[in-house]
Design an enzyme around this catalytic site. Structure first.
Site, PDB file in Angstrom:
ATOM      1  N   SER A  62     -51.890  -4.615   4.485  1.00 21.16           N
ATOM      2  CA  SER A  62     -51.544  -5.953   4.001  1.00 21.16           C
ATOM      3  C   SER A  62     -50.569  -6.656   4.937  1.00 21.16           C
ATOM      4  O   SER A  62     -49.812  -6.027   5.672  1.00 21.16           O
ATOM      5  CB  SER A  62     -50.906  -5.852   2.618  1.00 21.16           C
TER       6      SER A  62
HETATM    7  N1  SAH Z   1     -51.465  -1.236  -0.093  1.00 18.32           N
HETATM    8  C1  SAH Z   1     -52.089  -1.284   1.225  1.00 18.32           C
HETATM    9  C2  SAH Z   1     -53.292  -2.203   1.272  1.00 18.32           C
HETATM   10  C3  SAH Z   1     -54.387  -1.671   0.463  1.00 18.32           C
HETATM   11  S1  SAH Z   1     -55.960  -2.386   0.753  1.00 18.32           S
HETATM   12  C4  SAH Z   1     -51.060  -1.689   2.266  1.00 18.32           C
HETATM   13  O1  SAH Z   1     -49.878  -1.488   2.051  1.00 18.32           O
HETATM   14  O2  SAH Z   1     -51.409  -2.138   3.341  1.00 18.32           O
HETATM   15  C5  SAH Z   1     -56.683  -1.963  -0.812  1.00 18.32           C
HETATM   16  C6  SAH Z   1     -56.982  -0.507  -1.027  1.00 18.32           C
HETATM   17  O3  SAH Z   1     -57.395  -0.366  -2.373  1.00 18.32           O
HETATM   18  C7  SAH Z   1     -58.128   0.024  -0.173  1.00 18.32           C
HETATM   19  O4  SAH Z   1     -57.699   1.129   0.571  1.00 18.32           O
HETATM   20  C8  SAH Z   1     -59.199   0.410  -1.201  1.00 18.32           C
HETATM   21  O5  SAH Z   1     -59.947   1.554  -0.836  1.00 18.32           O
HETATM   22  C9  SAH Z   1     -58.347   0.677  -2.430  1.00 18.32           C
HETATM   23  N2  SAH Z   1     -59.035   0.624  -3.723  1.00 18.32           N
HETATM   24  C10 SAH Z   1     -59.971  -0.248  -4.155  1.00 18.32           C
HETATM   25  N3  SAH Z   1     -60.370   0.059  -5.410  1.00 18.32           N
HETATM   26  C11 SAH Z   1     -59.653   1.159  -5.792  1.00 18.32           C
HETATM   27  C12 SAH Z   1     -59.609   1.966  -6.972  1.00 18.32           C
HETATM   28  N4  SAH Z   1     -60.396   1.730  -8.035  1.00 18.32           N
HETATM   29  N5  SAH Z   1     -58.761   3.014  -7.007  1.00 18.32           N
HETATM   30  C13 SAH Z   1     -57.963   3.302  -5.934  1.00 18.32           C
HETATM   31  N6  SAH Z   1     -57.970   2.583  -4.792  1.00 18.32           N
HETATM   32  C14 SAH Z   1     -58.792   1.519  -4.712  1.00 18.32           C
END
Ligand code: SAH
Length: 224
Positions: A62
């Site tokens: 992010s």
């Molecule tokens: N928090 C991260 C950004 C995450 S991007 C940062 O600090 O940069 C979003 C993430 O959510 C992805 O890795 C994706 O695989 C995950 N995701 C999506 N649906 C999900 C679910 N149902 N359970 C767990 N993770 C999930």
């Protein structure tokens, strides 16, 4: 750390202040957590820029401003037990670990989850428990032990309409959850607060762009 690294960090913190981030605990966590430890080497030179960057499997780290804004919106205390859905590379998790008592984090891509867990060990972040699972179901009971309810919940992938019911159910009375809601291209960051009577109040904070929240643990060959 060399002078150039220090300057890059200071520049990012000043930028976050200019964007309206005022919580000094959040700003200090953003300064301390080495974002360069969370990005692939191909984009290392951009680690301290205020940009989302690709981390593989179609996922992104992010944008620092969004991480700071979501952390600030949670109004964290060092007594809070936090649940995070969407560990990704673990950058937001590391920020939360500096601000809260304990962080429970779930990622559906097993390889991403493993890499993130390794980073937490390398950075000696010992108040994080990481799990590969479907976060839409909330934190599971393990060995008969429930971690729910949580003081705060943060979801870093977008729900299409409403937050998953299992996550609302795992929020403490008086607790709050921040979650992006809406279809791709039209998402808003929303904060839900659980009232005394168990009902939820919500407030829209800002427009955001996140990958969608998807069900189940990802298959090995799944890109996103
Ligand atoms: N928090 C991260 C950004 C995450 S991007 C940062 O600090 O940069 C979003 C993430 O959510 C992805 O890795 C994706 O695989 C995950 N995701 C999506 N649906 C999900 C679910 N149902 N359970 C767990 N993770 C999930």
């Amino acid at each position: 750390m060399n002078t150039q690294d220090i300057n890059k960090r200071i520049r990012l913190i000043m930028h976050l202040r200019s964007m309206g981030i005022t919580d000094t605990d959040v700003l200090s966590a953003m300064e301390r957590v080495p974002r360069d430890a969370f990005v692939p080497k191909e984009v290392l030179d951009q680690a301290w820029e205020d940009m989302a960057l690709p981390i593989g499997r179609g996922q992104t780290i992010s944008q620092p401003y969004v991480v700071a804004a979501m952390s600030e919106a949670l109004q964290l205390s060092d007594r809070d037990k936090v649940l995070e859905i969407g560990t990704g590379c673990g950058y937001q998790t590391a920020i939360l670990a500096h601000l809260a008592r304990r962080v429970y984090t779930i990622e559906r891509h097993v390889p991403l989850q493993k890499d993130a867990e390794k980073r937490f060990e390398d950075l000696k972040l010992r108040n994080i428990t990481a799990l590969a699972a479907d976060g839409m179901k909330g934190w599971p009971q393990m060995n008969g032990i429930d971690q729910a309810p949580f003081d705060k919940i943060i979801v870093t992938a977008a729900a299409s309409k409403e937050p998953p019911q299992a996550l609302l159910d795992q929020l403490k009375i008086g607790g709050s959850m921040v979650i992006p809601v809406g279809p791709p291209g039209d998402q808003v960051l929303r904060r839900y607060t659980r009232e005394e009577d168990g009902s939820f109040a919500s407030k829209d904070l800002m427009g955001v762009r996140f990958v969608p929240l998807l069900p189940d643990v990802a298959k090995d060959d799944e890109a996103a």
